[in-house]
Design an enzyme around this catalytic site. Structure first.
Site, PDB file in Angstrom:
ATOM      1  CE  LYS A 159      -1.538  -1.480   3.828  1.00 21.89           C
ATOM      2  NZ  LYS A 159      -2.221  -1.719   5.122  1.00 21.89           N
ATOM      3  CB  THR A 192      -5.068   8.917   6.815  1.00 19.81           C
ATOM      4  OG1 THR A 192      -4.032   9.340   7.722  1.00 19.81           O
ATOM      5  CG2 THR A 192      -5.244   9.933   5.695  1.00 19.81           C
ATOM      6  N   GLY A 194      -6.671   4.434  10.401  1.00 22.08           N
ATOM      7  CA  GLY A 194      -7.514   3.274  10.129  1.00 22.08           C
ATOM      8  C   GLY A 194      -7.629   2.911   8.664  1.00 22.08           C
ATOM      9  CB  THR A 195      -6.160   4.286   5.513  1.00 22.13           C
ATOM     10  OG1 THR A 195      -4.871   4.416   6.123  1.00 22.13           O
ATOM     11  CG2 THR A 195      -6.829   5.624   5.386  1.00 22.13           C
ATOM     12  N   GLY A 196      -5.471   1.441   6.680  1.00 22.21           N
ATOM     13  CA  GLY A 196      -4.959   0.094   6.403  1.00 22.21           C
ATOM     14  C   GLY A 196      -5.907  -0.986   6.868  1.00 22.21           C
ATOM     15  CB  CYS A 197      -7.841  -1.371  10.023  1.00 19.72           C
ATOM     16  SG  CYS A 197      -6.514  -1.249  11.212  1.00 19.72           S
TER      17      CYS A 197
HETATM   18  N1  LIG Z   1      -4.600  10.444   1.623  1.00 17.53           N
HETATM   19  C1  LIG Z   1      -5.009   9.353   0.963  1.00 17.53           C
HETATM   20  N2  LIG Z   1      -5.798   9.469  -0.144  1.00 17.53           N
HETATM   21  C2  LIG Z   1      -6.250   8.378  -0.792  1.00 17.53           C
HETATM   22  N3  LIG Z   1      -5.963   7.106  -0.430  1.00 17.53           N
HETATM   23  C3  LIG Z   1      -5.183   6.944   0.669  1.00 17.53           C
HETATM   24  C4  LIG Z   1      -4.658   8.028   1.429  1.00 17.53           C
HETATM   25  N4  LIG Z   1      -3.919   7.514   2.461  1.00 17.53           N
HETATM   26  C5  LIG Z   1      -3.991   6.174   2.349  1.00 17.53           C
HETATM   27  N5  LIG Z   1      -4.729   5.831   1.273  1.00 17.53           N
HETATM   28  C6  LIG Z   1      -5.078   4.473   0.847  1.00 17.53           C
HETATM   29  O1  LIG Z   1      -5.505   3.766   1.997  1.00 17.53           O
HETATM   30  C7  LIG Z   1      -5.111   2.400   1.922  1.00 17.53           C
HETATM   31  C8  LIG Z   1      -4.228   2.076   3.106  1.00 17.53           C
HETATM   32  O2  LIG Z   1      -2.919   2.450   2.784  1.00 17.53           O
HETATM   33  P1  LIG Z   1      -1.885   3.002   3.900  1.00 17.53           P
HETATM   34  O3  LIG Z   1      -2.432   4.204   4.541  1.00 17.53           O
HETATM   35  O4  LIG Z   1      -0.577   3.079   3.218  1.00 17.53           O
HETATM   36  O5  LIG Z   1      -1.889   1.795   4.942  1.00 17.53           O
HETATM   37  P2  LIG Z   1      -1.764   1.933   6.524  1.00 17.53           P
HETATM   38  O6  LIG Z   1      -2.939   2.723   6.974  1.00 17.53           O
HETATM   39  O7  LIG Z   1      -1.768   0.513   6.973  1.00 17.53           O
HETATM   40  O8  LIG Z   1      -0.507   2.649   6.786  1.00 17.53           O
HETATM   41  C9  LIG Z   1      -4.379   2.265   0.575  1.00 17.53           C
HETATM   42  O9  LIG Z   1      -5.288   1.873  -0.424  1.00 17.53           O
HETATM   43  C10 LIG Z   1      -3.891   3.678   0.320  1.00 17.53           C
HETATM   44  O10 LIG Z   1      -3.668   3.922  -1.067  1.00 17.53           O
HETATM   45  C1  LIG Z   2      -5.922  -1.637  17.451  1.00 17.70           C
HETATM   46  C2  LIG Z   2      -5.287  -1.068  16.214  1.00 17.70           C
HETATM   47  N1  LIG Z   2      -5.089  -1.862  15.122  1.00 17.70           N
HETATM   48  C3  LIG Z   2      -4.500  -1.351  14.006  1.00 17.70           C
HETATM   49  C4  LIG Z   2      -4.084  -0.029  13.965  1.00 17.70           C
HETATM   50  C5  LIG Z   2      -3.396   0.515  12.713  1.00 17.70           C
HETATM   51  O1  LIG Z   2      -4.265   1.426  12.064  1.00 17.70           O
HETATM   52  P1  LIG Z   2      -4.013   1.837  10.519  1.00 17.70           P
HETATM   53  O2  LIG Z   2      -5.041   1.114   9.733  1.00 17.70           O
HETATM   54  O3  LIG Z   2      -4.165   3.315  10.451  1.00 17.70           O
HETATM   55  O4  LIG Z   2      -2.642   1.394  10.155  1.00 17.70           O
HETATM   56  C6  LIG Z   2      -4.305   0.775  15.104  1.00 17.70           C
HETATM   57  N2  LIG Z   2      -3.926   2.066  15.122  1.00 17.70           N
HETATM   58  N3  LIG Z   2      -4.904   0.247  16.222  1.00 17.70           N
HETATM   59 MG   LIG Z   3      -2.852   4.801   6.491  1.00 22.25          MG
END
Ligand SMILES: Nc1ncnc2c1ncn2[C@@H]1O[C@H](COP(=O)(O)OP(=O)(O)O)[C@@H](O)[C@H]1O
Ligand SMILES: Cc1ncc(COP(=O)(O)O)c(N)n1
Ligand SMILES: [Mg+2]
Length: 479
Positions: A159, A192, A194-197
């Site tokens: 991602k 942003t 929680g985007t990954g979850c």
């Molecule tokens: N500012 C943003 N605008 C659009 N998509 C986003 C943005 N930030 C994250 N994403 C998307 O959210 C999803 C989670 O990615 P990311 O944020 O890298 O993971 P994590 O939250 O685990 O760090 C991916 O599809 C990424 O492209």
């Molecule tokens: C309990 C818990 N699980 C996962 C995440 C990661 O969150 P994100 O999706 O932003 O990487 C978090 N902050 N807290």
């Molecule tokens: Mg993220």
């Protein structure tokens, strides 16, 4: 009546933006049920994490037993798995109770990792998995996906949310053979958390609903982007990273994030355009022709049926929609917006004498794909202004498939591509002998070739398509 069911095995986030709270909200928004096994309780907010308490391993085992023994779980999504003991317990449970798929956030390599259907590391997690390599470019993300794939998962999605600021948020998918770049607008927002979850649980929800993996990732990507877009001005908390609203659709006009996919220009790579006269000549039904083209590797299909009764066309189009949706291949209808609406096609392709892309966009809404045939830079500019997603440019070579169709040649094709702000697919007399030379033009937004008779005026459509796909792939590799 089956109810698509995701089990999330993750931590609780007291701020409710991530963790199991995000998973339950995302699944609900996408129409799946979500049960939850809590592995840890965290005290966190928009400023960060202030405390973590691990749930005793025996209680995790009991939670797993309670859910898996009673409720048929389609897909397991894992988040925070804070100890090797917890991972071991989860693996034992997955061996005892079979589920359709597992989606893993991928914090560390472990026995679960190799069992996963898809792992979704962000760039930091990918770097950590690979011993600290630095990831700065899309090429780095591809390399990382390829290396992580070797650890055993069926698919890898690296991602790009945290990649250096760019106008797009790009995630790189790898299936062991090919890469797919899932591109979306980068939303300017601090919300942003929680985007990954959410991405992972949305993929799990779509898989639980029966989607192909590619389609599940596309819908999940659209969902996250739409949620971020809707939430960008919402404020909760005083810290640097706020939550976003998973249930935005309850409060505003429906975003097209269900089956509508954001148009991925890479899908123009091998564009199969059907022709009913050719189908008749070879005794192929439209459905058989489409199925064969997809088996052979077509990446997008257009039903261009000029002499067929509307009712028969609609029936065939609905059948082709089922075929394309189950393969995750977009289906467009040539010219006939009514048929496209009636079969919920992914979009429409129009020529210069058809209704304009602007009117088609009014009828289809934002989530559909619109293509426009263009011969000149001026037509390319107009199509962009009208809100089209791509251009079909040709005839590149002389062709009999379309009457009074002046040949543009490479110069004409290049002129349109260089003037175009949209991705372009070349069309007109393209076949196995010249497709390579078209793609070797080296114009960045020339994304593929559209083919009619070289696929459909042949006895074996899948063989011809497979042959053309391998030619295009070898040219792309050399590029
Ligand atoms: N500012 C943003 N605008 C659009 N998509 C986003 C943005 N930030 C994250 N994403 C998307 O959210 C999803 C989670 O990615 P990311 O944020 O890298 O993971 P994590 O939250 O685990 O760090 C991916 O599809 C990424 O492209
Ligand atoms: C309990 C818990 N699980 C996962 C995440 C990661 O969150 P994100 O999706 O932003 O990487 C978090 N902050 N807290
Ligand atoms: Mg993220």
């Amino acid at each position: 009546m089956p109810w698509p069911h995701v089990l999330t095995v993750a931590g609780s986030d007291s701020s409710a933006g991530a963790g199991i709270q995000a998973d339950v909200k995302a699944c609900a928004a996408l129409g799946a049920y979500c049960s939850s096994v809590i592995t840890a309780v965290t005290a966190q907010n928009t400023a960060g994490v202030q405390g973590v308490h691990l749930v005793p391993e025996e209680l995790i085992r009991e939670q797993l037993q309670s859910v898996l023994s009673d409720m048929s779980v389609d897909v397991v999504k894992t988040g925070m798995l804070p100890s090797a003991g917890i991972i071991k317990i989860l693996c034992e449970s997955l061996q005892k109770f079979s589920v359709k798929a597992t989606v893993t956030i991928a914090l560390s390599r472990d026995e679960l990792f190799a069992m996963a259907d898809i792992v979704t590391p962000n760039v930091k997690e990918a770097s950590k998995l690979l011993g600290g390599v630095s990831l700065h470019t899309i090429a780095d993300m591809r390399d990382a996906a390829e290396s992580i794939y070797k650890f055993g998962p069926r698919y890898v999605l690296v991602k790009g949310g945290d990649m250096p600021d760019s106008s797009e948020a790009i995630d790189v998918f790898y299936d062991g053979k090919e890469f797919v770049e899932f591109r979306g607008h980068r939303i300017k927002t601090h919300n942003t958390h929680g985007t990954g979850c959410t991405l992972a649980s949305s993929i799990a929800a779509e898989l639980a609903k029966g989607s192909s993996m590619l389609n599940a990732v596309q819908v999940a990507k659209n969902f996250v982007e739409s949620a971020l877009h809707h939430s960008k001005d919402l404020v909760i908390g005083n810290g640097p990273q706020g939550p976003f609203d998973h249930l935005f659709r309850l409060k505003c006009p429906p975003y097209n994030i269900g089956s509508e996919r954001r148009f991925n220009p890479d899908s123009l790579f091998l564009y199969a355009v059907t022709d009913s006269r050719m189908n008749k000549r070879w005794g192929h039904s439209i459905e058989d022709a489409v199925k064969a083209a997809i088996e052979g590797g077509a990446t997008i299909v257009q039903l261009r049926e000029k002499d067929i009764e509307s009712r028969a066309f609609l029936e065939a189009a609905k059948a082709c929609m089922d075929i394309c949706r189950s393969s995750g291949v977009p289906l467009l209808i040539n010219d006939r917006v009514d048929i496209a609406l009636a079969c919920n096609a992914d979009g429409v392709h129009v020529g210069q004498s058809d209704i304009s892309a602007r009117e088609v966009r009014e009828l289809l809404g934002p989530g559909k794909i619109i293509g426009v045939s263009c011969k000149t830079p001026a037509q390319a500019e107009q199509a962009w202004r009208d809100g089209a997603d791509y251009l079909g440019c040709g005839g590149v070579f002389p062709t009999t498939t379309k009457a009074n169709n002046p040949t543009l040649g490479f110069e004409g094709l290049k002129a349109v591509c260089l003037a175009s702000k949209l991705p372009v697919v070349a069309i007109g007399g393209i076949n196995a002998t010249n497709a390579g030379s078209v793609m070797e033009l080296g114009v960045p937004n020339l994304k593929g070739v559209a083919v009619v008779s070289a696929l459909f005026d042949r006895e074996c459509v899948s063989t011809e398509t497979r042959n053309l796909r391998s030619i295009l792939t070898s040219v792309r590799c050399l590029a």
